[in-house]
Design an enzyme around this catalytic site. Sequence first.
Site, PDB file in Angstrom:
ATOM      1  N   ASP A 290       0.830  -1.198   0.000  1.00 12.05           N
ATOM      2  CA  ASP A 290       0.000   0.000   0.000  1.00 12.05           C
ATOM      3  C   ASP A 290       0.866   1.251   0.000  1.00 12.05           C
ATOM      4  OD1 ASP A 290      -2.721   1.217   0.372  1.00 12.05           O
ATOM      5  OD2 ASP A 290      -1.772   1.967   2.204  1.00 12.05           O
ATOM      6  N   GLU A 333       0.790  -0.501  -5.190  1.00 12.29           N
ATOM      7  CA  GLU A 333      -0.264   0.504  -5.299  1.00 12.29           C
ATOM      8  C   GLU A 333       0.441   1.857  -5.320  1.00 12.29           C
ATOM      9  OE1 GLU A 333      -3.130   3.506  -3.753  1.00 12.29           O
ATOM     10  OE2 GLU A 333      -1.814   2.497  -2.340  1.00 12.29           O
TER      11      GLU A 333
END
Length: 729
Positions: A290, A333
């Site tokens: 993330d 991401e």
Amino acid sequence: MNLNLFFGGYDTQAYKYMGIHKHGSGIEAYVWAPHAEGVDLFMSRENFQVFYPLEKVDDRGIWHLIIDDCECIYSYRYRMHYKGGVFEKADPYAFFSERLPGNASVMYDLGYYRFTDDVYMSRRNASLSNPMNIYELHINGFKHEGRWTSYRELKEELIPYVLKMGYTHIELMPVMEHPFDGSWGYQATGFFSATSRYGTPYELMDFINECHLNDIGVILDVAYVHFATDSFGLMKFDGGPCYEYNDEKTAKSPWGSYYFDMSKGPVLSYLMSSANLFLTEYHIDGLRLDAVSNIIFYEGNKNIGENQNGLSFVKRFNYSIKKEHPDVVLIAEDSTDYPNVTIPTEYNGLGFDYKWDLGWMNDTLKYYKMDPEYRQYHHNMLTFSMAYFYSEKFILPFSHDEVVHSKATIIDKMWGLQGDKFRQVRNLYLYMFTHPGKKLNFLGNDFAMFREFDETRGLDWDLLNYPAHDAFNRYFRDLCHIYKDNKAFYYYDYDPNYFKWIDADNYKQSIYSYMRYDDDNVFIVVLNMKPISYTKYRIGVPFKGTYVEVINSEKDIYDGCNMCNFTPITSKRVKAHNMNNSIEIDLAPYAGVMFMAPRPKKEPAKPKKAAKTVKAAEKTKPVKAVKAEKATKTVKTTKTVKAEKPAKVVKATKTVKAETAKPAKTVKKTAAAKPVKEAKKAPAKKTSAPKTVKAEKAKPAKTVKKASSAKSVKTTKTAKSKKAAKSSK
């Protein structure tokens, strides 16, 4: 145990000795606390409490303890002594934690569970040619009944649903221990501890094992950029800055958390060991990192500058993990345009397997929100992605980030009233599933849920009682199975030779069309972005054939208007979109339509038969006949005939045969009337090769003379056809 490796930031096995582990009939503990003046192990059970002081065994801050004859069933904490104060901390390396609202660490042996997924693990690989259709979920958001969903319930309810829908992977939002439910796990305190909200580590392992037995991969979200600032966690772990930056201003993130200081070796070993634990002990099939942009750039801002320590960590992390687990996938991401994210570290890339295509996601959703009347002015928003697509290995994501914080769900982002929204969201998903790249959808997307995600509530499953939602769920399921069952949509995702625009520029009608290939079939996709219908809309196709409608978003079973192409469509020799063949289709308002046709088989070369064909052609003595016309141009014509392969010689003789029926008229029309048009129609008069040879034997001289060298040149379609035509005149 290699402390030099640990402090150098290269240790991926630190979880095997750091924290508390069984040691004979007792336990052994290691903890890194460089600023502490003293460390105690504080254990409790019911009303029983005991303190054991640890000994500092390394000047770099390693504290150690062995306790003989100690039952490993206690919850525990570390007590830190720092500048005259005493405070308690959870174990950073604990494998399990107390259930909320408790926060103590719990001793847990991960070695007792026995996986039965050997077959799955033996064939697991990270090939880019594998299908990947990911179902992203928050465990408690799948089905919530006023309590925490358990791993056992997930095993019994989620797996059958995933199989029914045709997903290939499940992606779990972070399951690492975190204190705040609203963080969804992205601000953790225990990076080795599977959260106790949903059950025990063994129950999580059993869920993953069952997924593998059903050929479902499991990807785990991890947030290695920052950590929660709760007092019992990593923040100022021993009184001073251990895991965070030394400077308070640099340490704080925009989310109120603390950034990991990736210049510190023990921090790098901590994060890499965390990843390795879940990949090794839990059999996780992939990790999605993330907020990678906040690792690459300070605060994720290019204007502030690159974080060289962060870049070094990402490369080291990916290299080390892929070295130990070459068969897992690593996904970034990343919302920036930083280059070479999915290039191997050996070639100076960051080393991820895939990157989320957030640019595609933003442009696509912005386009579908737009009033159809104005889409013609923004036509490039759906074509731009293919201009950069092959620069990285992209996944197309409609993730949890797009259905929260008043952004509206995917269907609710569509323009218009409810009926228009359903028509356009069906169109959208045909576009998504036929666009190159792997796929990801968040729970609720697949039955068009209007309510935004809320971790305290389950999905609105009762919507499936309504025809529109049930029909959309069926449509989505059909798309998933079409995707998984046809190699054209995944095997060649990252090969530009297997995608081609048919018409990327029809902005006036807002219609897009393109092709996806595999070795056996071609798929034609047509997307109508306006509330206008068309009958006999012509689309160019790559070859002559019969095209069958595979799926139509407006079919009645999907709650559409049923304006479909129910019978197979045979192409015609009519040029369209720079192709010689085309088909006419019916196209409903907002329709997404896909056709399929088998690709023509290329016959293998047959040298012996080719030789016979050449001999047969020689019997007609075409060279002599050409010489009889005009000597000035026979040389070029002869060279052209010789340059053609045997197969093409046969084609030429086919045409000659067709002309023999009315030789005189054919010569006149060819030479004077419409030479160009006759050249185009010539291929339509082809016959089989064996008959051609016989016809040539019957009247070799007459046929060749009346066909003339000009006609031979036209049938071979060489650049010298015009000169040959003059020769015939």
